[in-house]
Design a protein around this motif. Structure first.
Motif, PDB file in Angstrom:
ATOM      1  N   GLY A 133      -6.241 -23.896  20.433  1.00  0.00           N
ATOM      2  CA  GLY A 133      -6.200 -23.077  19.230  1.00  0.00           C
ATOM      3  C   GLY A 133      -6.774 -21.702  19.463  1.00  0.00           C
ATOM      4  O   GLY A 133      -7.239 -21.063  18.537  1.00  0.00           O
ATOM      5  N   GLU A 134      -6.736 -21.235  20.737  1.00  0.00           N
ATOM      6  CA  GLU A 134      -7.369 -19.955  21.083  1.00  0.00           C
ATOM      7  C   GLU A 134      -6.796 -18.799  20.284  1.00  0.00           C
ATOM      8  O   GLU A 134      -7.525 -17.887  19.896  1.00  0.00           O
ATOM      9  N   ASP A 135      -5.484 -18.807  20.049  1.00  0.00           N
ATOM     10  CA  ASP A 135      -4.858 -17.657  19.399  1.00  0.00           C
ATOM     11  C   ASP A 135      -5.494 -17.372  18.047  1.00  0.00           C
ATOM     12  O   ASP A 135      -5.873 -16.243  17.754  1.00  0.00           O
ATOM     13  N   GLY A 136      -5.629 -18.404  17.224  1.00  0.00           N
ATOM     14  CA  GLY A 136      -6.235 -18.195  15.921  1.00  0.00           C
ATOM     15  C   GLY A 136      -7.698 -17.826  16.022  1.00  0.00           C
ATOM     16  O   GLY A 136      -8.176 -16.969  15.292  1.00  0.00           O
ATOM     17  N   TYR A 137      -8.399 -18.462  16.933  1.00  0.00           N
ATOM     18  CA  TYR A 137      -9.820 -18.184  17.120  1.00  0.00           C
ATOM     19  C   TYR A 137     -10.039 -16.757  17.600  1.00  0.00           C
ATOM     20  O   TYR A 137     -10.906 -16.038  17.103  1.00  0.00           O
ATOM     21  N   ALA A 138      -9.241 -16.313  18.563  1.00  0.00           N
ATOM     22  CA  ALA A 138      -9.429 -14.986  19.145  1.00  0.00           C
ATOM     23  C   ALA A 138      -9.039 -13.871  18.191  1.00  0.00           C
ATOM     24  O   ALA A 138      -9.564 -12.762  18.282  1.00  0.00           O
ATOM     25  N   THR A 139      -8.137 -14.137  17.271  1.00  0.00           N
ATOM     26  CA  THR A 139      -7.693 -13.087  16.354  1.00  0.00           C
ATOM     27  C   THR A 139      -8.443 -13.097  15.031  1.00  0.00           C
ATOM     28  O   THR A 139      -8.746 -12.033  14.489  1.00  0.00           O
ATOM     29  N   MET A 140      -8.763 -14.288  14.520  1.00  0.00           N
ATOM     30  CA  MET A 140      -9.406 -14.377  13.205  1.00  0.00           C
ATOM     31  C   MET A 140     -10.909 -14.612  13.274  1.00  0.00           C
ATOM     32  O   MET A 140     -11.637 -14.238  12.362  1.00  0.00           O
ATOM     33  N   GLY A 141     -11.369 -15.255  14.343  1.00  0.00           N
ATOM     34  CA  GLY A 141     -12.765 -15.661  14.398  1.00  0.00           C
ATOM     35  C   GLY A 141     -12.957 -16.996  13.708  1.00  0.00           C
ATOM     36  O   GLY A 141     -12.153 -17.427  12.877  1.00  0.00           O
ATOM     37  N   LEU A 142     -14.045 -17.673  14.039  1.00  0.00           N
ATOM     38  CA  LEU A 142     -14.265 -19.020  13.527  1.00  0.00           C
ATOM     39  C   LEU A 142     -14.546 -19.031  12.030  1.00  0.00           C
ATOM     40  O   LEU A 142     -14.182 -19.979  11.328  1.00  0.00           O
ATOM     41  N   HIS A 143     -15.187 -17.972  11.520  1.00  0.00           N
ATOM     42  CA  HIS A 143     -15.502 -17.936  10.084  1.00  0.00           C
ATOM     43  C   HIS A 143     -14.243 -18.095   9.242  1.00  0.00           C
ATOM     44  O   HIS A 143     -14.197 -18.896   8.307  1.00  0.00           O
ATOM     45  N   GLN A 144     -13.197 -17.352   9.596  1.00  0.00           N
ATOM     46  CA  GLN A 144     -11.968 -17.432   8.816  1.00  0.00           C
ATOM     47  C   GLN A 144     -11.211 -18.727   9.097  1.00  0.00           C
ATOM     48  O   GLN A 144     -10.586 -19.287   8.193  1.00  0.00           O
ATOM     49  N   LEU A 145     -11.275 -19.213  10.336  1.00  0.00           N
ATOM     50  CA  LEU A 145     -10.634 -20.500  10.630  1.00  0.00           C
ATOM     51  C   LEU A 145     -11.217 -21.618   9.787  1.00  0.00           C
ATOM     52  O   LEU A 145     -10.500 -22.501   9.308  1.00  0.00           O
ATOM     53  N   LEU A 146     -12.531 -21.604   9.596  1.00  0.00           N
ATOM     54  CA  LEU A 146     -13.170 -22.647   8.798  1.00  0.00           C
ATOM     55  C   LEU A 146     -12.671 -22.629   7.366  1.00  0.00           C
ATOM     56  O   LEU A 146     -12.649 -23.662   6.686  1.00  0.00           O
ATOM     57  N   ASP A 147     -12.285 -21.440   6.887  1.00  0.00           N
ATOM     58  CA  ASP A 147     -11.769 -21.317   5.525  1.00  0.00           C
ATOM     59  C   ASP A 147     -10.285 -21.677   5.432  1.00  0.00           C
ATOM     60  O   ASP A 147      -9.847 -22.260   4.443  1.00  0.00           O
ATOM     61  N   LEU A 148      -9.510 -21.308   6.477  1.00  0.00           N
ATOM     62  CA  LEU A 148      -8.059 -21.347   6.350  1.00  0.00           C
ATOM     63  C   LEU A 148      -7.356 -22.364   7.239  1.00  0.00           C
ATOM     64  O   LEU A 148      -6.286 -22.838   6.890  1.00  0.00           O
ATOM     65  N   GLU A 149      -7.910 -22.647   8.417  1.00  0.00           N
ATOM     66  CA  GLU A 149      -7.215 -23.492   9.392  1.00  0.00           C
ATOM     67  C   GLU A 149      -8.158 -24.599   9.868  1.00  0.00           C
ATOM     68  O   GLU A 149      -8.729 -24.532  10.953  1.00  0.00           O
ATOM     69  N   GLU A 150      -8.298 -25.619   9.065  1.00  0.00           N
ATOM     70  CA  GLU A 150      -9.268 -26.667   9.361  1.00  0.00           C
ATOM     71  C   GLU A 150      -8.988 -27.338  10.698  1.00  0.00           C
ATOM     72  O   GLU A 150      -9.911 -27.623  11.471  1.00  0.00           O
TER      73      GLU A 150
END
Length: 408
Positions: A133-150
């Motif tokens: 899941g690097e792509d989402g992590y590298a572009t959004m950061g974990l803070h936003q992933l926790l909100d949007l991409e569980e």
């Protein structure tokens, strides 16, 4: 002796009523601690440490000195927080290069490359051997992933937990458990370029010039003493926004509206972007409303308006419809031309944390507009200050808590 120490930059805000502004940090910490404990075969308290509200300086210093892995939450705010800079110094000073893997950073929110201190540049948050899941992590950061991409967020948490356990196996505790010694350490991040200026103007009455019938408890001898959200939410708004601006790497100057009128009316090249913070009760004064309306009509692209309309102020809540009417009639251009969220910021924000989030969003937005405005008029050239996506008001510009760098 915790395996890891989670280092984060605190978000200013009221922690005595309502949810903690750093609650997502603590939620992430518990998820990470549980996975580290499972992989390492240790109890939860032995797996990690984070500074919670009420944690003493002695507890922080001891955990920092005894941890095997230092886990910083990278963000723009993190790199401007002196406490985080001192913690970084504590775990890196005197360490041999081979000890560098002791640091396992987390990309909490995206940040411009120009905001990264030299001390951090060789310790990226997304190394070549990155998580699933690097792509989402590298572009959004974990803070936003926790909100949007569980699903992606959980993959990153698992990857981080495995990295921490592997790194801890070859690491040793390093540091001084004395909190006084920690406080004396130099800030490893204090080598950033000079901060750009920011003007902040407060339009509010003083306690001696209140509208008839207005309750005086949230005012003081000077307009800058105005505390729209009450003393429990941090006191005067002037002090709160000054701290927020400094955390965003700006050099703020806060003045009352009457002292800034000459410069606000000026037609020359502006010296800085500008935020006007409004108490709608001040607009009951006809002259103040006229002057504020002239500011709106002047169409200064490097300015923004932010209004506090506190939900916990019974008198303000009772008259909120009338006060919003005053705001809309005084600032029709700001209401009409901004994005929906920016229009809401003009019409009034009810909670202190929402106010802080939108202040940070607007600061970055007006700074970008300011640069675009003055570049053709000066020899400034391109700015050394990088701003992330959305900072010009056209994108999300989000960070912790939903505002641009309200968080970090």
């Amino acid at each position: 002796m915790p395996l890891f120490f989670l280092s984060y930059a605190r978000i200013p805000g009221d922690r005595r009523s309502g949810p903690d502004p750093d609650r997502l940090v603590f939620d992430f910490y518990m998820r990470l601690r549980n996975r580290v404990a499972a992989y390492a075969g240790v109890s939860g308290p032995d797996a990690g440490f984070v500074e919670l509200p009420g944690t003493t300086g002695e507890e922080v210093a001891e955990a920092l000195s005894r941890c095997r892995v230092f886990v910083p939450l990278y963000s723009k705010r993190y790199f401007t927080d002196p406490q985080c800079g001192r913690q970084w110094t504590s775990v890196t000073r005197g360490a041999a290069p081979a000890a560098a893997p002791r640091i396992v950073p987390v990309l909490w929110t995206p940040y411009p490359a120009t905001s990264v201190p030299q001390a951090v540049q060789e310790t990226p948050a997304v190394p070549e051997s990155a998580a699933d899941g690097e792509d989402g992590y590298a572009t959004m950061g974990l803070h936003q992933l926790l909100d949007l991409e569980e699903g992606q967020a959980q993959q990153v948490v698992e990857w981080l937990a495995r990295r921490i356990v592997a790194t801890a196996a070859g690491a040793r505790p390093h540091g001084d458990p004395d909190p006084a010694a920690l406080a004396r350490l130099p800030d490893a991040f204090a080598t950033l370029p000079p901060s750009p200026p920011l003007r902040i103007t407060v339009l509010a009455p003083s306690e001696g010039r209140l509208p008839i019938g207005r309750e005086p408890s949230r005012y003081g001898p000077d307009p800058l003493d105005w505390s729209p959200y009450g003393p429990v939410a941090g006191g005067p708004v002037a002090e709160q926004v000054r701290e927020l601006a400094r955390n965003l790497r700006f050099d703020p100057e806060v003045v009352s509206f009457d002292k800034a009128l000459v410069e606000l009316r000026g037609t020359g090249t502006p010296a800085a972007p500008w935020i006007l913070i409004v108490d709608p009760w001040a607009l009951q004064d006809a002259e103040a409303a006229r002057q504020a309306g002239a500011f709106d009509a002047a169409h200064r692209p490097w300015t923004a308006v932010l209004t506090a309309l506190a939900d916990d102020d019974p008198q303000t809540k009772e008259h909120s419809e009338r006060l919003r009417g005053l705001l809309e009639s005084t600032f029709p251009r700001f209401v009409r031309e901004g994005r929906i969220g920016q229009q809401t910021a003009v019409r009034g924000l009810g909670a202190a944390d929402t106010f802080a989030q939108w202040f940070c969003e607007l600061v970055e937005s007006v700074y970008m507009r300011y640069l675009r405005y003055i570049q053709p008029r000066s020899s400034l050239g391109s700015s050394d200050r990088g701003i992330g996506p959305g900072a010009d008001g056209g994108g999300s510009g989000t960070d912790e808590g939903g505002g641009a760098e309200a968080g970090r």
